[in-house]
Design a protein around this motif. Structure first.
Motif, PDB file in Angstrom:
ATOM      1  N   ARG A  54       0.654  -1.305  -0.527  1.00  0.00           N
ATOM      2  CA  ARG A  54       0.060  -0.173  -0.268  1.00  0.00           C
ATOM      3  C   ARG A  54       0.702   1.477  -0.217  1.00  0.00           C
ATOM      4  O   ARG A  54       0.653   1.960  -1.012  1.00  0.00           O
ATOM      5  CB  ARG A  54      -1.206   0.012   1.265  1.00  0.00           C
TER       6      ARG A  54
ATOM      7  N   ALA B 205       2.085   2.058  -3.527  1.00  0.00           N
ATOM      8  CA  ALA B 205       1.551   1.552  -4.653  1.00  0.00           C
ATOM      9  C   ALA B 205       1.408   2.994  -5.346  1.00  0.00           C
ATOM     10  O   ALA B 205       1.833   3.505  -5.845  1.00  0.00           O
ATOM     11  CB  ALA B 205       0.111   0.898  -4.364  1.00  0.00           C
ATOM     12  N   LYS B 206       1.376   4.017  -4.216  1.00  0.00           N
ATOM     13  CA  LYS B 206       1.291   5.710  -4.301  1.00  0.00           C
ATOM     14  C   LYS B 206       2.440   6.206  -5.301  1.00  0.00           C
ATOM     15  O   LYS B 206       2.345   7.465  -5.913  1.00  0.00           O
ATOM     16  CB  LYS B 206       0.850   6.137  -3.364  1.00  0.00           C
TER      17      LYS B 206
ATOM     18  N   ASP C 276       5.339   3.137 -10.537  1.00  0.00           N
ATOM     19  CA  ASP C 276       4.221   2.680 -11.511  1.00  0.00           C
ATOM     20  C   ASP C 276       3.773   1.401 -11.164  1.00  0.00           C
ATOM     21  O   ASP C 276       3.903   0.433 -10.495  1.00  0.00           O
ATOM     22  CB  ASP C 276       4.721   2.660 -13.127  1.00  0.00           C
ATOM     23  N   GLU C 277       2.259   1.179 -12.456  1.00  0.00           N
ATOM     24  CA  GLU C 277       1.390   0.277 -11.612  1.00  0.00           C
ATOM     25  C   GLU C 277       2.292  -1.433 -11.792  1.00  0.00           C
ATOM     26  O   GLU C 277       1.566  -1.797 -11.273  1.00  0.00           O
ATOM     27  CB  GLU C 277       0.088   0.156 -12.481  1.00  0.00           C
ATOM     28  N   LYS C 278       2.885  -1.561 -13.292  1.00  0.00           N
ATOM     29  CA  LYS C 278       3.229  -2.291 -13.184  1.00  0.00           C
ATOM     30  C   LYS C 278       4.148  -2.978 -11.981  1.00  0.00           C
ATOM     31  O   LYS C 278       4.186  -4.483 -11.475  1.00  0.00           O
ATOM     32  CB  LYS C 278       4.396  -3.278 -14.622  1.00  0.00           C
ATOM     33  N   THR C 279       5.051  -2.198 -11.793  1.00  0.00           N
ATOM     34  CA  THR C 279       6.431  -2.789 -10.234  1.00  0.00           C
ATOM     35  C   THR C 279       4.443  -3.241  -9.164  1.00  0.00           C
ATOM     36  O   THR C 279       5.150  -3.864  -8.786  1.00  0.00           O
ATOM     37  CB  THR C 279       6.443  -1.423  -9.723  1.00  0.00           C
ATOM     38  N   ALA C 280       4.171  -2.376  -9.300  1.00  0.00           N
ATOM     39  CA  ALA C 280       3.383  -2.669  -8.169  1.00  0.00           C
ATOM     40  C   ALA C 280       2.317  -3.908  -8.281  1.00  0.00           C
ATOM     41  O   ALA C 280       2.646  -4.310  -6.743  1.00  0.00           O
ATOM     42  CB  ALA C 280       2.441  -1.149  -7.472  1.00  0.00           C
ATOM     43  N   ASP C 281       1.533  -3.816  -8.924  1.00  0.00           N
ATOM     44  CA  ASP C 281       1.711  -5.055  -9.147  1.00  0.00           C
ATOM     45  C   ASP C 281       2.366  -6.367  -8.718  1.00  0.00           C
ATOM     46  O   ASP C 281       1.461  -7.730  -8.267  1.00  0.00           O
ATOM     47  CB  ASP C 281       0.263  -5.289 -10.496  1.00  0.00           C
ATOM     48  N   GLN C 282       3.268  -6.674  -9.268  1.00  0.00           N
ATOM     49  CA  GLN C 282       3.484  -7.415  -9.264  1.00  0.00           C
ATOM     50  C   GLN C 282       4.218  -8.143  -7.383  1.00  0.00           C
ATOM     51  O   GLN C 282       3.953  -9.406  -6.744  1.00  0.00           O
ATOM     52  CB  GLN C 282       5.362  -7.401  -9.499  1.00  0.00           C
TER      53      GLN C 282
ATOM     54  N   GLN D 111       2.017  -6.764  -5.733  1.00  0.00           N
ATOM     55  CA  GLN D 111       0.645  -7.100  -4.744  1.00  0.00           C
ATOM     56  C   GLN D 111       0.308  -8.691  -5.019  1.00  0.00           C
ATOM     57  O   GLN D 111      -0.324  -9.173  -4.239  1.00  0.00           O
ATOM     58  CB  GLN D 111      -0.376  -6.570  -5.507  1.00  0.00           C
TER      59      GLN D 111
ATOM     60  N   ASP E 235       7.015  11.758  -7.095  1.00  0.00           N
ATOM     61  CA  ASP E 235       6.087  12.001  -7.805  1.00  0.00           C
ATOM     62  C   ASP E 235       5.730  13.527  -6.633  1.00  0.00           C
ATOM     63  O   ASP E 235       5.535  13.813  -5.388  1.00  0.00           O
ATOM     64  CB  ASP E 235       5.084  11.461  -7.369  1.00  0.00           C
TER      65      ASP E 235
END
Length: 664
Positions: free
Chosen positions: A264, A267-268, A271-277, A279, A327
């Motif tokens: 969590r 994730a913010k 990037d989404e791909k890195t966070a998804d791995q 997760q 960010d």
């Protein structure tokens, strides 16, 4: 100018604290001074009442080089900094012609973080914690605690949690403190110039004597990042606790909740791909932990091994991404990033350590019961700890400095060798290229244990089993307490045993029975000390944490020999390793563990020169088993008996004398 003699210095210090000079204290001070002068290592057993704090502080202050003193308990740290050191420094000033400086040093999370206080803790959206500082009049305990912390921040000079009275909950403190990994660093933090933790480090760098704790000493040694300032002399008080505290610091843990928080927080920021791995790996880990059985994992199951490698690799990718992306839409981005990085780095480090495997590590699964009942999933954790810390201690502690280790219980079974081996030391006086030379000294105690106390072993009782109540033991316990008129500290090897005994005694005896867990430990001990008829039952912390001199504690009962649980993964692994190396695993691990606790427990009885009483062990193995003599030799030298009638007569006589002295 002639150098003041050690006896003159010790006399001045003892007079300043209102104490009495004792032969054991003098012998200890002389031995410490010799070890420090010779850059040697010393193990000193100093019994209760010896005055060991001054026995090492006076020669350390006289030496003139920087000294670090590491203790296990907060109580002793406070005693040293608030009572012993101020008086001793003032008393020695005219003789030394200087006033040594001293300072307390703890881990960063013990100090209030001004950045967290003013900017707020980065919160996980799922936790949904309201911004309590924006509320005019918060009604929750957490809200009130946080507002009190904000007010306290304007008053405190140290920011040290232990200076806040009364204290606050761990959750509240977690909102205003950071770990060393989460800290932004003084140069990057807007509040760096005012930082309480940095100020404590600066004071320590300038001090002649630094008071710290075993855990921080372990972090300094294990992580290789210097936290404790350079020093020529290291004194470890309460040294019987050192191996346990170092093991705790060197233990890694992975839980599904911990991994989910890392996901969590990261994730913010990535990037989404890195966070998804990360997760996906987290979800697999949680599924495996739901069905994991408790116990040691001598080999990592294939599916868990793949999961840990996936966690490790995904966490590494997140760490790389956190270091390269920015960010600015995220409020207080540096703090959020640092918190996320700390969480993910921990997941990476523990997953990698377990996945890689090592013959020097023990891995096990541990299940956790839900708190307060209910049907919530109890959860499980994966843990990894070093099989032994002796090599680490030998390498990190006993080089380039003089080390003095002291405690009331360092001799087990009559000699120092067992404790020395756990610290990475060879036999006394031997040494070698890789083994430091050390000396052992037992300075005794000012108490006459043979006349002040009785060690009674109830050899007629049935041998304790793994499960089930012991009716004859409970009968014996009730009879002993009645003979003593209350005045009983009951030390149990398990919380279940303490609860069962308390329930049974409350049904049989017309006297108050206090039970650990029903009140705070401090409140229980105060109530126990206030009423002679009161009894206090409990488990581990009572074996070492009770100091009640006088007639209100005249019977100390141990229900059984406190061996480690047979299913304790770390202890059983250590025992097996000793056996595979050709040693006696049971004596080196289980019996030594029990002897240390029994020595500490028996030490609860005689705390002053006028104390009298009985230590009763309701386990016949201390008389019958071959290892019984080892356990008895580890305890104070009380008069020994197995005669139950003699003990009842003695307890009745002690009770009568106490009541007469109280005018009853």
């Amino acid at each position: 100018m002639t150098k003041p003699s050690l006896p003159d210095l010790l006399h001045a210090a003892v007079s300043a604290v209102g104490g009495t000079e004792r032969p054991g204290q003098v012998a200890m001070a002389e031995a410490v001074a010799a070890a420090v002068d010779d850059a040697a290592h010393l193990l000193v057993q100093a019994g209760t009442g010896t005055g060991k704090s001054l026995g090492y502080l006076v020669p350390a202050l006289a030496h003139g080089e920087r000294v670090v003193v590491a203790t296990a308990t907060l109580a002793l740290q406070r005693q040293l900094v608030e009572r012993d050191l101020p008086r001793t420094v003032e008393a020695l000033h005219p003789l030394l012609r200087r006033r040594p400086q001293y300072a307390m040093l703890k881990g960063r999370s013990n100090y209030l973080c001004l950045h967290r206080l003013h900017e707020g803790a980065p919160q996980d959206e799922e936790e949904g914690l309201f911004d309590v500082f924006e509320q005019a009049e918060p009604t929750s305990k957490l809200g009130k605690d946080l507002l009190r912390l904000r007010d306290w921040a304007d008053e405190t000079e140290t920011g040290d949690r232990d200076d806040l009275t009364p204290g606050v909950s761990d959750r509240a403190w977690g909102q205003v403190s950071v770990s060393s990994r989460e800290c932004l660093g003084a140069s990057k933090c807007a509040y760096g110039a005012e930082c309480f933790a940095e100020a404590a480090r600066e004071r320590a760098k300038l001090a002649d004597v630094v008071i710290t704790n075993h855990a921080l000493l372990a972090i300094d040694a294990i992580e290789g990042a210097p936290v404790v300032p350079q020093h020529e002399v290291l004194i470890i008080d309460e040294a019987h606790e050192l191996v346990s505290r170092v093991t705790g610091v060197a233990t890694g843990e992975l839980t599904p909740g911990q991994v989910n928080r890392a996901v969590r927080r990261a994730a913010k920021l990535v990037d989404e791909k890195t966070a998804d791995q990360l997760q996906t790996a987290s979800e697999t880990f949680e599924r495996l932990m739901e069905v994991a059985l408790p116990g040691r994992l001598e080999e990592i199951p294939e599916e868990l091994g793949y999961c840990l490698m996936a966690l490790r690799d995904a966490a590494r990718q997140v760490i790389v991404a956190l270091g390269s992306s920015r960010d600015r839409s995220v409020q207080d981005e540096d703090a959020v990033r640092k918190q996320a990085l700390a969480a993910v780095e921990n997941v990476h480090a523990v997953a990698e350590r377990i996945a890689n495997g090592s013959e020097y590590d023990v891995v096990w699964c541990e299940r956790h019961e839900p708190r307060g009942g209910g049907f919530r999933f109890s959860g499980a954790s994966l843990r990894v700890a070093p099989l032994s810390v002796s090599g680490l201690l030998r390498e990190k502690l006993f080089t380039d400095r003089s080390v003095v280790l002291t405690s009331a219980t360092l001799k087990l079974g009559g000699d120092f060798n067992g404790v020395a081996a756990s610290l990475g030391l060879g036999p006394e006086g031997a040494g070698g290229e890789d083994e430091p030379v050390w000396k052992g000294l037992d300075v005794g105690s000012p108490f006459n244990y043979g006349k002040q106390g009785i060690l009674y072993v109830a050899k007629h009782l049935s041998q304790p089993g793994r499960e089930g109540s012991r009716g004859d033991m409970l009968d014996e316990l009730a009879e002993l307490i009645e003979a003593a008129g209350g005045r009983t500290l009951g030390l149990f090897s398990s919380m279940r045993g303490a609860q069962a005994a308390a329930e049974a005694m409350r049904g049989r005896l017309d006297m108050p029975i206090l039970l650990q867990g029903e009140e705070t430990l401090g409140e229980l001990i105060r109530n126990f000390a206030a009423d002679a008829r009161t009894c206090l039952f409990g488990t581990l912390s009572l074996w070492q944490g009770v100091d009640v001199p006088g007639p209100n504690c005249q019977l100390v009962v141990m229900d059984r020999v406190p061996f480690p649980r047979p299913d304790d993964p770390l202890m059983s692994a250590r025992q097996k390793a000793v056996e595979e190396a050709g040693g006696n695993g049971f004596m080196a691990v289980a019996a030594t563990h029990a002897a240390l606790l029994m020595a500490q427990g028996a030490g609860r009885l005689v705390r002053a020169t006028g104390d009298r009483g009985v230590v009763a062990v309701l386990d016949p193995r201390v008389e019958r088993a071959r290892y019984g003599s080892f356990l008895r030799k580890s305890m104070p030298d009380f008069w020994y008996t197995t005669d139950r009638n003699q003990v009842r007569r003695s307890l009745a006589a002690i009770d009568k004398a106490a009541r007469e002295a109280a005018g009853e």
